[in-house]
Motif scaffolding. Sequence first.
Motif, PDB file in Angstrom:
ATOM      1  N   SER A   1      90.966  56.294  32.446  1.00 19.09           N
ATOM      2  CA  SER A   1      90.341  56.859  33.627  1.00 19.09           C
ATOM      3  C   SER A   1      88.848  56.964  33.381  1.00 19.09           C
ATOM      4  CB  SER A   1      90.915  58.244  33.941  1.00 19.09           C
ATOM      5  OG  SER A   1      90.297  58.799  35.082  1.00 19.09           O
TER       6      SER A   1
ATOM      7  N   SER B   1      88.370  57.311  38.733  1.00 21.79           N
ATOM      8  CA  SER B   1      89.326  56.235  38.968  1.00 21.79           C
ATOM      9  C   SER B   1      90.370  56.237  37.873  1.00 21.79           C
ATOM     10  CB  SER B   1      88.613  54.880  39.011  1.00 21.79           C
ATOM     11  OG  SER B   1      88.057  54.595  37.744  1.00 21.79           O
TER      12      SER B   1
ATOM     13  N   VAL C   1      91.310  56.100  43.372  1.00 22.31           N
ATOM     14  CA  VAL C   1      89.880  56.371  43.290  1.00 22.31           C
ATOM     15  C   VAL C   1      89.587  57.569  44.182  1.00 22.31           C
ATOM     16  CG1 VAL C   1      87.544  55.524  43.698  1.00 22.31           C
ATOM     17  CG2 VAL C   1      89.309  53.951  42.865  1.00 22.31           C
TER      18      VAL C   1
ATOM     19  N   MET D   1      82.628  60.149  40.946  1.00 19.75           N
ATOM     20  CA  MET D   1      83.729  59.312  41.379  1.00 19.75           C
ATOM     21  C   MET D   1      84.664  59.099  40.203  1.00 19.75           C
ATOM     22  SD  MET D   1      83.745  55.590  43.221  1.00 19.75           S
ATOM     23  CE  MET D   1      83.206  54.657  41.808  1.00 19.75           C
TER      24      MET D   1
ATOM     25  N   GLN E   1      86.341  60.350  45.295  1.00 21.36           N
ATOM     26  CA  GLN E   1      84.896  60.601  45.216  1.00 21.36           C
ATOM     27  C   GLN E   1      84.578  61.945  45.834  1.00 21.36           C
ATOM     28  OE1 GLN E   1      82.381  57.406  46.461  1.00 21.36           O
ATOM     29  NE2 GLN E   1      80.523  58.489  45.870  1.00 21.36           N
TER      30      GLN E   1
END
Lengths: 114, 115
Positions: free
Chosen positions: B72, B64, B55, B62, B57
Amino acid sequence: DSGVTQTPKHLITATGQRVTLRCSPRSGDLSVYWYQQSLDQGLQFLIQYYNGEERAKGNILERFSAQQFPDLHSELNLSSLELGDSALYFCASSVAAGFFNEQFFGPGTRLTVL
Amino acid sequence: ELKVEQNPLFLSMQEGKNYTIYCNYSTTSDRLYWYRQDPGKSLESLFVLLSNGAVKQEGRLMASLDTKARLSTLHITAAVHDLSATYFCAVDLPNSGGSNYKLTFGKGTLLTVNP
């Protein structure tokens, strides 16, 4: 600014002609990649060079060729140009060709074929 | 052949709202990248995701990675107009010999954030 440079920024030419696009990778990067971006085809990988050797080929036409020189800059040659070759051509570079492949893109060359 | 699919391809949202862009891919990979492109400009690297569960940010974005689901996500929080751009995901896969990797890009998601 990614550190990748491309010349020229814009190129206008006629059908049947030949052009050369030039790319200088970021300092220290050994891999160079060429991409074509158009509205209908999206972002298409063309070809990759690593330290002067061709490493991978994508959707590159036979009319197109590329090379990477000892100083690591690369040139993409497009010949017998057709209207459909009008696109944005990007060069990208990365440190190597192996495990970690984050690519940094140049500003692109916009080719218009009339 | 690796296929990378993004959805939605077009996203119009209001400032202040949240939304998620999805990137699905067809072959196992544990390396995925997100790029941003402004109109007529180059691609800018946003995130590099290198393992399952990664993850990252940056500001209102953000990203992941779920390698088991081959998925994703790029989550946008409280969108602002400056986030308007096209977002691409790209998946890294080795060739058959494992000596060279190639990025395969999705078609991109055109995000428009309206005031």
